[in-house]
Structure formats: structure tokens, C-alpha cells
Design an enzyme around this catalytic site. Structure first.
Site, mmCIF file in Angstrom:
data_model
loop_
_atom_site.group_PDB
_atom_site.id
_atom_site.type_symbol
_atom_site.label_atom_id
_atom_site.label_comp_id
_atom_site.label_asym_id
_atom_site.label_seq_id
_atom_site.Cartn_x
_atom_site.Cartn_y
_atom_site.Cartn_z
ATOM 1 N N ASP A 1 -3.926 3.734 -13.104
ATOM 2 C CA ASP A 1 -4.325 2.335 -12.930
ATOM 3 C C ASP A 1 -3.182 1.414 -13.343
ATOM 4 O O ASP A 1 -3.400 0.275 -13.765
ATOM 5 C CB ASP A 1 -5.578 2.040 -13.759
ATOM 6 C CG ASP A 1 -6.217 0.713 -13.382
ATOM 7 O OD1 ASP A 1 -6.975 0.157 -14.213
ATOM 8 O OD2 ASP A 1 -5.948 0.223 -12.264
ATOM 9 N N ASP B 1 -7.208 4.270 -9.259
ATOM 10 C CA ASP B 1 -7.863 2.992 -8.974
ATOM 11 C C ASP B 1 -7.064 2.253 -7.894
ATOM 12 O O ASP B 1 -5.872 2.507 -7.694
ATOM 13 C CB ASP B 1 -7.920 2.144 -10.252
ATOM 14 C CG ASP B 1 -8.784 0.893 -10.060
ATOM 15 O OD1 ASP B 1 -8.531 -0.097 -10.762
ATOM 16 O OD2 ASP B 1 -9.688 0.901 -9.196
ATOM 17 N N ASN B 2 -7.717 1.336 -7.188
ATOM 18 C CA ASN B 2 -7.046 0.380 -6.288
ATOM 19 C C ASN B 2 -6.362 0.984 -5.071
ATOM 20 O O ASN B 2 -5.367 0.441 -4.573
ATOM 21 C CB ASN B 2 -6.006 -0.447 -7.054
ATOM 22 C CG ASN B 2 -6.547 -1.023 -8.314
ATOM 23 O OD1 ASN B 2 -6.089 -0.706 -9.406
ATOM 24 N ND2 ASN B 2 -7.556 -1.884 -8.193
ATOM 25 N N GLU C 1 -12.964 -5.050 -8.534
ATOM 26 C CA GLU C 1 -13.727 -5.482 -9.706
ATOM 27 C C GLU C 1 -14.147 -6.950 -9.605
ATOM 28 O O GLU C 1 -13.366 -7.820 -9.257
ATOM 29 C CB GLU C 1 -12.934 -5.262 -11.015
ATOM 30 C CG GLU C 1 -11.515 -5.786 -11.044
ATOM 31 C CD GLU C 1 -10.501 -4.745 -10.642
ATOM 32 O OE1 GLU C 1 -10.827 -3.826 -9.878
ATOM 33 O OE2 GLU C 1 -9.355 -4.857 -11.092
ATOM 34 N N LYS D 1 1.199 -0.123 -8.869
ATOM 35 C CA LYS D 1 0.751 0.663 -7.690
ATOM 36 C C LYS D 1 1.896 1.431 -7.031
ATOM 37 O O LYS D 1 1.682 2.483 -6.454
ATOM 38 C CB LYS D 1 0.036 -0.244 -6.694
ATOM 39 C CG LYS D 1 -1.094 -1.071 -7.327
ATOM 40 C CD LYS D 1 -1.976 -0.256 -8.283
ATOM 41 C CE LYS D 1 -2.782 -1.147 -9.216
ATOM 42 N NZ LYS D 1 -3.421 -0.394 -10.315
HETATM 43 O O1 LIG Z 1 -1.771 -4.689 -10.359
HETATM 44 C C1 LIG Z 1 -2.745 -4.104 -10.851
HETATM 45 N N1 LIG Z 1 -2.622 -3.243 -11.836
HETATM 46 C C2 LIG Z 1 -1.302 -3.023 -12.418
HETATM 47 C C3 LIG Z 1 -1.499 -2.663 -13.857
HETATM 48 C C4 LIG Z 1 -0.479 -2.605 -14.666
HETATM 49 C C5 LIG Z 1 -0.688 -2.300 -16.097
HETATM 50 O O2 LIG Z 1 -0.126 -1.018 -16.367
HETATM 51 C C6 LIG Z 1 0.858 -1.159 -17.381
HETATM 52 N N2 LIG Z 1 1.812 -0.084 -17.214
HETATM 53 C C7 LIG Z 1 2.925 -0.078 -16.474
HETATM 54 N N3 LIG Z 1 3.508 1.156 -16.584
HETATM 55 C C8 LIG Z 1 2.715 1.879 -17.373
HETATM 56 C C9 LIG Z 1 2.959 3.313 -17.703
HETATM 57 F F1 LIG Z 1 1.799 3.929 -17.882
HETATM 58 F F2 LIG Z 1 3.549 3.891 -16.659
HETATM 59 F F3 LIG Z 1 3.724 3.431 -18.763
HETATM 60 C C10 LIG Z 1 1.666 1.136 -17.800
HETATM 61 C C11 LIG Z 1 1.382 -2.574 -17.216
HETATM 62 O O3 LIG Z 1 2.050 -3.004 -18.362
HETATM 63 C C12 LIG Z 1 0.059 -3.291 -16.985
HETATM 64 O O4 LIG Z 1 -0.651 -3.454 -18.179
HETATM 65 C C13 LIG Z 1 -4.113 -4.382 -10.354
HETATM 66 C C14 LIG Z 1 -4.269 -5.496 -9.525
HETATM 67 C C15 LIG Z 1 -5.524 -5.806 -9.053
HETATM 68 N N4 LIG Z 1 -5.644 -6.957 -8.211
HETATM 69 O O5 LIG Z 1 -6.749 -7.227 -7.679
HETATM 70 O O6 LIG Z 1 -4.621 -7.645 -7.974
HETATM 71 C C16 LIG Z 1 -6.650 -5.043 -9.369
HETATM 72 C C17 LIG Z 1 -6.486 -3.933 -10.188
HETATM 73 O O7 LIG Z 1 -7.551 -3.140 -10.541
HETATM 74 C C18 LIG Z 1 -5.225 -3.596 -10.681
HETATM 75 O O8 LIG Z 1 -5.115 -2.469 -11.455
HETATM 76 MG MG LIG Z 2 -6.916 -1.296 -11.368
#
Ligand SMILES: O=C(NC/C=C/[C@H]1O[C@@H](n2cnc(C(F)(F)F)c2)[C@H](O)[C@@H]1O)c1cc([N+](=O)[O-])cc(O)c1O
Ligand SMILES: [Mg+2]
Length: 214
Positions: A141, A169-170, A199, A144
């Protein structure tokens, strides 16, 4: 200066949820995101599908990529048996700080290890650092465009075993087209799409469950 959305989400948890009660934490976040401010938690509708997969797999080891505020971390950890471990990776230190407090409010610190950093740095070090051989369940999650490269990295690092379940997810919105094409066409995965909605909205989205065949 103005608070951040994650800080306001944490405030809603501390105001409306009962300490030590994960379900009340989940409800408080869903209520906040539905009625006050949308946030990118997996949410209640897709969350029920997540719950069903976690219960079916009954994992001893779980890896979550993308903690954000800890909503899905709490959803997963509340269903784990006593000795199970959930390692959750978060890149953004501000999000990680909020997530730690959400997880603590739910009383799930014992089951969760929140690791700050990048997947590319940590996936190769899971075995040596955390003594985990393989993961029974991985919840993707995070960014992407990282789902596919990180899945290939997990294969290469040998942290997946025959039967490991990837739940992403997504896969529709925002969408992970290269990942979806890979898991649906690779002979090394058995994939299944669970149709749902983004969501807190009526927009279509869904979860892809892919079993690694080894
Ligand atoms: O962009 C979305 N999610 C991106 C989520 C990103 C999250 O994952 C973390 N991360 C990055 N690398 C790692 C790891 F683990 F690699 F270290 C962890 C980022 O700092 C952030 O908190 C998103 C967008 C929508 N939307 O509707 O736009 C809906 C959704 O459910 C979504 O998840
Ligand atoms: Mg998500």
C-alpha cells in the site's frame, strides 16, 4: 503553524477511541475520513476484504509496505495470534511518528515493528535484521510505482515462500498497471481480484490477492 492531516487524524483517535480497543481506533479513523477529511487509508469497505484475507492466511509473519498513519497496521495486527509479528515499513518520519501513536493507542505495540526507511534498503535486510525467514502475508500500500520493483526484490531476496500471499491495495485507483500485468500473467503467481471502491468514495478500486507459487 497549521497542523497536518495526520496530526488531525491522530487527534480524532485520541478524542474518540478507547485506549487498548483497536476496533474503536478503526471506527474513529473511518468516521474522521468520511465526515471530516479524506485520507488514504485502505478504509472500511476494502478493510473488510483485508480482514478476510488476514483471517484466511492466519499469518505468523506479515510485511506491510506503507504504514502512513497506521490504519491498516491496526486492522491487520488486531487479527494476529499472540506470537505473530507484523513489520511495517514507512519512509516518511512524520507519518511514522503519527503511526506509532495510533498503534500504541490501539494497544498493539507488542505485535508491530515499525521500521523507518526505504523498501530498497530494508527488504534485503529483513532476514539478518529481524530474524524473519519468509513472510506469510505482504500488504502492499505504498508508492504505486514501487509495487512491481519491490515484488521482484522480495523474490530475489528469498523472503517469499511457496504459498506466500501478496495483497495489493489500489490496483485500479490510483492504479498499478505494471504490477497487475505482472502478477496476472506470471506463471509464478495465482492472482484474484476483489472488486471494491476507493476508500470513502463511490469510485471503483480493488485489492489484488496473489499467491506466490515458488
Ligand atoms: O498514493 C497512495 N498511496 C501511497 C502511499 C505511500 C505511503 O507509503 C510510504 N512508503 C513509501 N515507501 C515505503 C516503503 F515501504 F517502501 F518503505 C513506504 C510513504 O511514505 C507514504 O506514507 C494512495 C493514493 C490514493 N488516492 O486515492 O490517491 C488512495 C490510496 O489508497 C493510496 O494508497
Ligand atoms: Mg492505499
Amino acid at each position: 503553524t497549521r497542523s497536518t492531516r495526520p496530526q488531525r487524524l491522530l487527534g480524532a483517535v485520541q478524542k474518540n477511541a478507547t485506549r487498548g480497543d483497536p476496533c474503536s481506533v478503526i471506527q474513529a479513523i473511518d468516521h474522521f475520513c468520511r465526515n471530516k477529511e479524506w485520507a488514504m487509508n485502505v478504509g472500511d469497505e476494502k478493510g473488510c476484504i483485508l480482514d478476510a484475507v488476514v483471517s484466511e492466511v492466519n499469518p505468523a509473519t506479515v510485511l506491510e509496505l506503507g504504514t502512513y498513519c497506521g490504519y491498516s497496521t491496526v486492522r491487520i495486527a488486531r487479527l494476529l495470534p499472540p506470537d505473530a509479528k507484523l513489520i511495517t515499513l514507512e519512509f516518511n518520519p512524520d507519518f511514522a511518528a503519527i503511526a506509532r501513536q495510533v498503534i500504541a493507542w490501539a494497544g498493539l505495540e507488542e505485535k508491530v515493528q515499525l521500521v523507518e526507511g526505504a523498501s530498497g534498503d530494508w527488504i534485503p535486510r529483513m532476514k539478518e535484521q529481524f530474524g524473519v525467514k519468509t513472510f506469510d502475508l505482504v500488504f502492499l500500500d505504498h508508492w504505486k510505482d514501487r509495487y512491481l520493483p519491490d515484488t521482484k526484490l522480495m523474490e530475489e531476496c528469498g523472503i517469499l515462500r511457496k504459498g506466500s500471499v501478496l495483497l495489493a491495495d489500489n490496483v485500479i485507483c490510483p492504479g498499478t498497471p505494471d504490477y497487475l500485468e505482472f502478477v496476472r500473467n506470471s506463471p509464478r503467481y495465482e492472482s484474484q481480484y476483489f472488486k471494491s471502491h476507493l476508500e470513502y468514495t463511490k469510485v471503483e478500486d480493488g485489492l489484488e490477492k496473489s499467491v506466490f507459487l515458488g
